[in-house]
Design a protein around this motif. Sequence first.
Motif, PDB file in Angstrom:
ATOM      1  N   LYS A 144     -10.462  -1.397   0.669  1.00 10.87           N
ATOM      2  CA  LYS A 144     -11.882  -1.472   1.001  1.00 10.87           C
ATOM      3  C   LYS A 144     -12.787  -1.187  -0.184  1.00 10.87           C
ATOM      4  N   THR A 145     -12.252  -0.616  -1.234  1.00 12.39           N
ATOM      5  CA  THR A 145     -13.048  -0.335  -2.438  1.00 12.39           C
ATOM      6  C   THR A 145     -12.279  -0.837  -3.664  1.00 12.39           C
ATOM      7  N   PRO A 146     -12.215  -2.157  -3.836  1.00  9.96           N
ATOM      8  CA  PRO A 146     -11.385  -2.721  -4.900  1.00  9.96           C
ATOM      9  C   PRO A 146     -11.839  -2.285  -6.291  1.00  9.96           C
ATOM     10  N   GLN A 147     -10.853  -2.027  -7.139  1.00  6.12           N
ATOM     11  CA  GLN A 147     -11.075  -1.778  -8.549  1.00  6.12           C
ATOM     12  C   GLN A 147     -10.133  -2.679  -9.330  1.00  6.12           C
ATOM     13  N   LEU A 148     -10.647  -3.316 -10.357  1.00  5.86           N
ATOM     14  CA  LEU A 148      -9.854  -4.322 -11.055  1.00  5.86           C
ATOM     15  C   LEU A 148      -8.560  -3.750 -11.624  1.00  5.86           C
ATOM     16  N   ALA A 149      -8.594  -2.530 -12.100  1.00  9.39           N
ATOM     17  CA  ALA A 149      -7.389  -1.927 -12.677  1.00  9.39           C
ATOM     18  C   ALA A 149      -6.270  -1.800 -11.641  1.00  9.39           C
ATOM     19  N   MET A 150      -6.651  -1.770 -10.360  1.00  9.93           N
ATOM     20  CA  MET A 150      -5.666  -1.624  -9.283  1.00  9.93           C
ATOM     21  C   MET A 150      -5.452  -2.936  -8.523  1.00  9.93           C
ATOM     22  N   ALA A 151      -5.757  -4.057  -9.167  1.00  8.76           N
ATOM     23  CA  ALA A 151      -5.708  -5.348  -8.475  1.00  8.76           C
ATOM     24  C   ALA A 151      -4.311  -5.704  -7.978  1.00  8.76           C
ATOM     25  N   LEU A 152      -3.261  -5.252  -8.656  1.00 12.48           N
ATOM     26  CA  LEU A 152      -1.903  -5.537  -8.182  1.00 12.48           C
ATOM     27  C   LEU A 152      -1.640  -4.871  -6.840  1.00 12.48           C
ATOM     28  N   SER A 153      -2.357  -3.828  -6.549  1.00 15.53           N
ATOM     29  CA  SER A 153      -2.268  -3.177  -5.246  1.00 15.53           C
ATOM     30  C   SER A 153      -3.283  -3.767  -4.274  1.00 15.53           C
ATOM     31  N   THR A 154      -4.531  -3.875  -4.731  1.00 14.23           N
ATOM     32  CA  THR A 154      -5.624  -4.313  -3.864  1.00 14.23           C
ATOM     33  C   THR A 154      -5.402  -5.710  -3.300  1.00 14.23           C
ATOM     34  N   GLY A 155      -5.054  -6.651  -4.155  1.00 10.63           N
ATOM     35  CA  GLY A 155      -4.933  -8.041  -3.720  1.00 10.63           C
ATOM     36  C   GLY A 155      -3.888  -8.244  -2.639  1.00 10.63           C
ATOM     37  N   PRO A 156      -2.615  -7.933  -2.911  1.00 11.81           N
ATOM     38  CA  PRO A 156      -1.590  -8.137  -1.887  1.00 11.81           C
ATOM     39  C   PRO A 156      -1.833  -7.305  -0.633  1.00 11.81           C
ATOM     40  N   ARG A 157      -2.299  -6.072  -0.798  1.00  7.84           N
ATOM     41  CA  ARG A 157      -2.496  -5.223   0.374  1.00  7.84           C
ATOM     42  C   ARG A 157      -3.687  -5.678   1.221  1.00  7.84           C
ATOM     43  N   ALA A 158      -4.655  -6.310   0.596  1.00  6.64           N
ATOM     44  CA  ALA A 158      -5.741  -6.894   1.389  1.00  6.64           C
ATOM     45  C   ALA A 158      -5.196  -8.026   2.255  1.00  6.64           C
ATOM     46  N   GLY A 159      -4.297  -8.826   1.690  1.00  5.04           N
ATOM     47  CA  GLY A 159      -3.654  -9.876   2.482  1.00  5.04           C
ATOM     48  C   GLY A 159      -2.828  -9.304   3.616  1.00  5.04           C
ATOM     49  N   LEU A 160      -2.101  -8.229   3.347  1.00  2.00           N
ATOM     50  CA  LEU A 160      -1.312  -7.563   4.378  1.00  2.00           C
ATOM     51  C   LEU A 160      -2.215  -7.017   5.479  1.00  2.00           C
ATOM     52  N   THR A 161      -3.354  -6.459   5.091  1.00  2.00           N
ATOM     53  CA  THR A 161      -4.299  -5.922   6.071  1.00  2.00           C
ATOM     54  C   THR A 161      -4.825  -7.028   6.983  1.00  2.00           C
ATOM     55  N   ALA A 162      -5.119  -8.186   6.405  1.00  2.00           N
ATOM     56  CA  ALA A 162      -5.593  -9.315   7.206  1.00  2.00           C
ATOM     57  C   ALA A 162      -4.522  -9.759   8.203  1.00  2.00           C
ATOM     58  N   PHE A 163      -3.279  -9.809   7.762  1.00  2.00           N
ATOM     59  CA  PHE A 163      -2.186 -10.152   8.670  1.00  2.00           C
ATOM     60  C   PHE A 163      -2.101  -9.145   9.814  1.00  2.00           C
ATOM     61  N   CYS A 164      -2.184  -7.849   9.485  1.00  2.00           N
ATOM     62  CA  CYS A 164      -2.080  -6.805  10.517  1.00  2.00           C
ATOM     63  C   CYS A 164      -3.210  -6.923  11.537  1.00  2.00           C
ATOM     64  N   LYS A 165      -4.421  -7.215  11.059  1.00  2.00           N
ATOM     65  CA  LYS A 165      -5.545  -7.365  11.975  1.00  2.00           C
ATOM     66  C   LYS A 165      -5.316  -8.528  12.940  1.00  2.00           C
ATOM     67  N   ALA A 166      -4.856  -9.650  12.399  1.00  2.00           N
ATOM     68  CA  ALA A 166      -4.599 -10.814  13.250  1.00  2.00           C
ATOM     69  C   ALA A 166      -3.474 -10.533  14.238  1.00  2.00           C
TER      70      ALA A 166
END
Length: 259
Positions: A144-166
């Motif tokens: 929910k608070t993306p930081q570019l340095a953590m993009a390897l975590s933020t990007g895939p986990r945002a996709g995982l979060t979207a899957f979980c919501k659906a």
Amino acid sequence: MDLGLQGKRAFVSASSTGLGKACALSLAREGAEVWLNGRDEERLVRTADEIQNAVGRRPHTVVGDIDAAEGRAAALAACPAPDILVCNSGGPKPGRMDQWDEAVWNEAVTAKMVSPILLIQSVVGGMRARGSGRIIVITSAMVKTPQLAMALSTGPRAGLTAFCKALAREVAADGVTVNCLLPEKIDTDRLERMTRSLARLRQIDEVAARAEMASTVPAGRFGRPEEVGDACAFLCSSRAGYITGQNLQLDGGAYAGLV
């Protein structure tokens, strides 16, 4: 409060240390039959010993890398019909865009999005057929608070979060809930490593680095692993059957947004 977890079968991935271990311990304390998972057999045995000493019952152990097909197969062979699935994995190291080639991105997406989705897919059908189930996915506040340095975590986990919501919307009528935990600055080994990195970067001692990091949290302290574990246990309980599709922040009030 009776959480209704006595005898429930709970598989917790990456649970020999850190937040996975905390969730496994909280579930075991509430009477769940727990399966621990990790790549290091010696560390798994030590964790099983600790939980047995704490609750009087020994959890099962499953050695294997949950990010690999073989590891997931071993998990499902050991616990083929879990009532509770807790998906956990360590976070990638911070970095810069010029360090992330296609291979690095593929590895991150596989580990932080595809692997937990495949594990969820393997068990959710059985949960639906039985009319109950709890799926907890530990992601990160960075969703929910993306930081570019953590993009390897933020990007895939945002996709995982979207899957979980659906998925949560699809399976709610079958008695299955799906929720995500979004921890930030929890006092684990990972936080210690981040503190050491900050100390080197700022050329200060680790005590000062730790104080600087804690000062950014409105609560004025780091979170305790057991606080994450207990939140997980509640969301897995019979008391939380009407809570699904949610992203629960465990950050001491650090998130500044409204929703």
